[in-house]
Each structure stands twice: as structure tokens, then as C-alpha cells.
Scaffold this active site. Structure first.
Site, PDB file in Angstrom:
ATOM      1  N   GLU A  56       0.096  77.649  49.762  1.00 34.94           N
ATOM      2  CA  GLU A  56       0.749  76.591  48.994  1.00 34.94           C
ATOM      3  C   GLU A  56      -0.263  75.766  48.198  1.00 34.94           C
ATOM      4  O   GLU A  56      -0.015  75.416  47.039  1.00 34.94           O
ATOM      5  CB  GLU A  56       1.524  75.664  49.933  1.00 34.94           C
ATOM      6  CG  GLU A  56       2.639  76.345  50.702  1.00 34.94           C
ATOM      7  CD  GLU A  56       2.233  76.835  52.071  1.00 34.94           C
ATOM      8  OE1 GLU A  56       3.043  76.719  53.003  1.00 34.94           O
ATOM      9  OE2 GLU A  56       1.091  77.348  52.197  1.00 34.94           O
ATOM     10  N   CYS A  79       3.310  74.573  56.895  1.00 35.82           N
ATOM     11  CA  CYS A  79       2.811  73.912  58.105  1.00 35.82           C
ATOM     12  C   CYS A  79       2.899  72.395  57.962  1.00 35.82           C
ATOM     13  O   CYS A  79       2.788  71.840  56.869  1.00 35.82           O
ATOM     14  CB  CYS A  79       1.373  74.351  58.396  1.00 35.82           C
ATOM     15  SG  CYS A  79       0.169  73.874  57.144  1.00 35.82           S
ATOM     16  N   CYS A  88       0.395  71.549  54.761  1.00 30.56           N
ATOM     17  CA  CYS A  88       0.857  71.976  53.437  1.00 30.56           C
ATOM     18  C   CYS A  88       2.063  71.164  52.966  1.00 30.56           C
ATOM     19  O   CYS A  88       2.273  71.010  51.764  1.00 30.56           O
ATOM     20  CB  CYS A  88       1.204  73.464  53.458  1.00 30.56           C
ATOM     21  SG  CYS A  88      -0.239  74.530  53.609  1.00 30.56           S
ATOM     22  N   ALA A 166      -6.288 117.245  73.195  1.00 29.66           N
ATOM     23  CA  ALA A 166      -7.648 117.743  73.423  1.00 29.66           C
ATOM     24  C   ALA A 166      -7.574 118.990  74.282  1.00 29.66           C
ATOM     25  O   ALA A 166      -6.583 119.224  74.978  1.00 29.66           O
ATOM     26  CB  ALA A 166      -8.494 116.678  74.120  1.00 29.66           C
ATOM     27  N   SER A 172     -12.018 117.300  71.412  1.00 29.56           N
ATOM     28  CA  SER A 172     -10.924 116.951  70.509  1.00 29.56           C
ATOM     29  C   SER A 172     -11.356 116.760  69.061  1.00 29.56           C
ATOM     30  O   SER A 172     -10.535 116.421  68.223  1.00 29.56           O
ATOM     31  CB  SER A 172     -10.243 115.657  70.994  1.00 29.56           C
ATOM     32  OG  SER A 172     -11.157 114.572  70.977  1.00 29.56           O
ATOM     33  N   TRP A 174     -12.417 118.086  65.524  1.00 28.12           N
ATOM     34  CA  TRP A 174     -11.406 117.112  65.128  1.00 28.12           C
ATOM     35  C   TRP A 174     -10.065 117.819  65.057  1.00 28.12           C
ATOM     36  O   TRP A 174      -9.975 118.892  64.470  1.00 28.12           O
ATOM     37  CB  TRP A 174     -11.739 116.500  63.783  1.00 28.12           C
ATOM     38  CG  TRP A 174     -13.002 115.708  63.780  1.00 28.12           C
ATOM     39  CD1 TRP A 174     -14.194 116.068  63.261  1.00 28.12           C
ATOM     40  CD2 TRP A 174     -13.184 114.367  64.273  1.00 28.12           C
ATOM     41  NE1 TRP A 174     -15.124 115.068  63.411  1.00 28.12           N
ATOM     42  CE2 TRP A 174     -14.514 113.995  64.024  1.00 28.12           C
ATOM     43  CE3 TRP A 174     -12.349 113.454  64.906  1.00 28.12           C
ATOM     44  CZ2 TRP A 174     -15.031 112.740  64.386  1.00 28.12           C
ATOM     45  CZ3 TRP A 174     -12.853 112.217  65.263  1.00 28.12           C
ATOM     46  CH2 TRP A 174     -14.181 111.882  64.994  1.00 28.12           C
ATOM     47  N   LEU A 208     -15.341 102.949  67.846  1.00 25.84           N
ATOM     48  CA  LEU A 208     -14.067 102.243  67.691  1.00 25.84           C
ATOM     49  C   LEU A 208     -14.224 100.999  66.809  1.00 25.84           C
ATOM     50  O   LEU A 208     -13.856  99.888  67.178  1.00 25.84           O
ATOM     51  CB  LEU A 208     -13.475 101.856  69.049  1.00 25.84           C
ATOM     52  CG  LEU A 208     -11.958 101.564  69.053  1.00 25.84           C
ATOM     53  CD1 LEU A 208     -11.166 102.797  68.668  1.00 25.84           C
ATOM     54  CD2 LEU A 208     -11.512 101.052  70.411  1.00 25.84           C
ATOM     55  N   GLY A 297      -6.590 107.610  75.808  1.00 25.42           N
ATOM     56  CA  GLY A 297      -6.087 108.848  76.365  1.00 25.42           C
ATOM     57  C   GLY A 297      -4.634 108.722  76.783  1.00 25.42           C
ATOM     58  O   GLY A 297      -4.005 107.663  76.647  1.00 25.42           O
TER      59      GLY A 297
END
Length: 368
Positions: A56, A79, A88, A166, A172, A174, A208, A297
Site C-alpha cells: 500500500e 495492517c 498501512c 530408488a 536414485s 537420476w 537441499l 524417503g
């Protein structure tokens, strides 16, 4: 153009603006705002990152004096509290906005209708619910955390055509192709946290992390490790970004080694077969985790599903076969009857490179 059509058109633009910050606002919601005088847009903006100006404020700055008497279209109720930035609603009132249209109410206890009440007290006309479903789809995690006290949980799986993840020995890489793996990076990038189990860490030693070009934020990486088996040298603990190991172990020596490696270690109660997953979700909500992306898994994926903690499943299916001895997609154990089978709703199917991407939701799951 009818008033309803005009409202929908401007709100659609606000939603499109909010989506620009899909990867950057965490833990805040993604919010867009359009300031319009009739059919004409005079200002627009979107919240880009936590601590930065809200949508805003940016839209009002773009509109300048043209905001007086205009309508503000906002994807989330404005808010009304002091957080990292001022309320805001104060900015909207000071700018002379005559009407506010919002898509979704803000369930944050610090707002939750307070923004609407403040605007109406100031004599501003307020309408809600315009394109609400589309606006909710932008913020499933934030809404889930506020409404249910837990993150929105997305489980990503990769399988062969015969539902295997897998080979029996764990190999696994790819199953799926480059395009599918690149697509996964987008799912990781929008998440607040990425979670896996210690079995996956011991087997694959994954990083990851987010490797999306231009990514500026690394989500929190979470490892569920009831017995504290993870090695301090595990790649998932390495920077950039933070790593959290959740455990039921009280082994201070092992915990100290992990802390020395840069990881945070927290104790969680035990549950059936491992950690108490309900307690895990509650703690992650306390840590302001909105969207939780799970790559694990079959055991953890199955436990989450059986406990009703999965909101969305993304399966990348490769046109290949791994055979009877290969590992299953989800560990559910034997079912006594067809009535016990988890029911999934197929939301979408699309091709990603040479693979298929299936988006599914548990038929009984809450909607974020």
C-alpha cells in the site's frame, strides 16, 4: 465497465503484482496493491521483502496526489498494527483514499478485522472478498500458519512409472531429467523451510538448498533425526543458510559437535516411529515457517500423509521402470481394506521436459 468488473480487473492486477515477490517476502505474506481512479490506474506496488515497505505504501507513493478520492485494491486486508513498518491503514487514511477493496482478510491476530474497522472508522468505504480464492492461493503458508497453527506442507516426490523412487540399494540419481530438477528449484525457492529425514541424509548426503539463478534467500533446512545420527560433516549443514536438526536425543556431546558445525539443535518429543510430527509442525510455525517443502524417503512422506499433515503432493514421474525390488513412493504399510486408502485429488498434470508433473492434494486436507 460495470463496478464489479472494474473491481475484479484491478484486483487481478494487484494479485499479479504480489506474485512478483513469490520468492522474497518470507515470512511475510505476498501482497499487491493498485490505486485506481475509476478505470485508470494511478499507482501500484507490491511488498518485496520483510522489513521493506508494504504494498500500500509503495502504491500510494507512486500515485502521489492522485490517491485522494481514489480506490485502493489490496490482496490482503491492510495492517493496523506497528510491526517492522507503520500501519498501512494510517497511510491510506492520510492519503485521502475514499474506498478500499481487499481480497482476503488477514487472520494474523494482530490484524484480523482490525484494519477494516480502522478504515471504516475513518469514513472509508470498505469491500472484501474480491478474487479471494486467487489471493489465498498466493499465500497458502502464511494463511495456514495463522489459521491452523502449522505450515502449509508440500511433499515433493520423484518416481518411475511403476511408482518406485530408488533401487533396492538406494541408488536414485537420476530418475527424472534436468527440466524436472530445475522445476523443483522453484518449489524450494518459494518455501520458508526445506525438510528431510536423517535416513535421506545418511543415504544421499544432499545439500537441499536453492540453486535457482538469481536466488537471494536460502530457506531454513530442517533434518528430523530422533537419534542424532547425522554427521557434523553432512552437506546439508553447510552454509549458506541455516540448518536446524530436530531430535529426541539428549546426547549433549553429539549436539555440541553439530552446533560447532553451525547447526541449531532442538529437542522434540518422540512420537510413533520417530519424532512427534504434530510437535514438529507447531514448532516450525513458531519459527514463522509458512510453506514447508519436504523431500524425503518413503517413511517420512508416509507418516506425514497418514497423520493428515500433507496439504500438497508434487510427483515428478519419469517414463522408466525400476522393478519389483525397488523402493516404494510412500511408506504406508499394509492396508486392511480399500476404505483405508488415502484419497487424493488430482489438481493438474503437465509435461516437464521428458517427465510428467502431477499436482495432488489429499481430498480431506484443509485449504490454505
Amino acid at each position: 465497465m460495470s463496478p464489479a468488473t472494474r473491481d475484479a480487473r484491478h484486483m487481478a492486477r494487484a494479485i499479479k503484482l504480489a506474485a512478483r515477490a513469490l520468492y522474497t517476502t518470507d515470512p511475510n505474506p505476498r501482497v499487491g496493491c493498485v490505486i485506481a481512479a475509476g478505470d485508470e490506474v494511478v499507482g501500484e506496488g507490491y511488498h518485496q521483502r520483510a522489513g521493506g515497505p508494504h504494498a500500500e505504501v509503495l502504491a500510494l507513493a507512486a500515485a502521489g496526489g492522485l490517491a485522494r478520492g481514489a480506490t485502493a485494491y489490496v490482496t490482503l486486508e491492510p495492517c493496523s498494527h506497528h510491526g517492522r513498518t507503520p500501519p498501512c491503514v494510517d497511510a491510506l487514511v492520510a492519503a485521502g483514499i475514499a474506498r478500499v477493496v481487499y481480497a482476503v482478510g488477514d487472520p494474523n491476530p494482530r490484524v484480523n478485522g482490525g484494519g477494516v474497522a480502522r478504515l471504516r472508522e475513518a469514513g472509508i468505504d470498505v469491500s472484501g472478498g474480491v478474487l479471494a480464492a486467487s489471493a489465498r492461493a498466493l499465500n497458502p503458508g502464511f494463511l495456514s500458519r495463522m489459521e491452523r497453527g502449522r505450515p502449509w506442507v508440500r511433499v515433493k516426490l520423484a518416481s518411475s512409472l511403476d511408482g518406485r523412487t530408488a533401487l533396492a540399494g538406494g541408488e536414485s540419481r537420476w530418475i527424472t531429467g534436468d527440466a524436472a530438477r530445475a522445476d523443483v528449484q522453484k518449489l524450494r525457492a518459494r518455501a520458508s523451510a526445506l525438510m528431510t529425514g536423517v535416513g535421506t541424509v545418511l543415504q544421499d548426503d544432499p545439500r537441499l538448498n536453492v540453486r535457482l539463478p538469481g536466488a537471494t534467500r536460502q530457506p531454513l533446512r530442517v533434518v528430523l533425526d530422533a537419534g542424532l545420527e547425522i554427521s557434523p560433516e553432512a552437506r546439508i549443514l553447510a552454509p549458506p543458510g541455516e540448518a536446524l536438526v530436530m531430535t529426541a536425543s539428549t546426547d549433549a556431546v553429539r549436539a555440541g559437535r553439530l552446533a560447532a558445525a553451525g547447526a541449531r539443535v532442538e529437542t522434540i518429543d518422540r512420537g510413533e516411529g520417530g519424532l512427534d510430527l504434530q510437535a514438529v509442525m507447531a514448532r516450525l510455525a513458531e519459527l514463522e515457517v509458512n510453506e514447508l517443502h519436504v523431500e524425503s524417503g518413503a517413511t517420512l512422506a508416509g507418516a506425514l500423509l497418514q497423520q493428515g499433515l500433507v496439504d500438497e503432493i508434487v510427483v515428478y514421474m519419469a517414463p522408466t521402470l525400476l522393478g519389483d525390488g525397488a523402493r516404494p513412493l510412500v511408506g504406508l504399510g499394509p492396508l486392511s481394506s480399500m476404505e483405508d486408502r488415502p484419497r487424493l485429488e488430482l489438481i493438474s498434470v503437465r509435461r516437464v521436459g521428458g517427465d510428467l508433473r502431477l499436482l495432488l492434494r489429499p481430498a480431506t486436507a484443509g485449504r490454505g
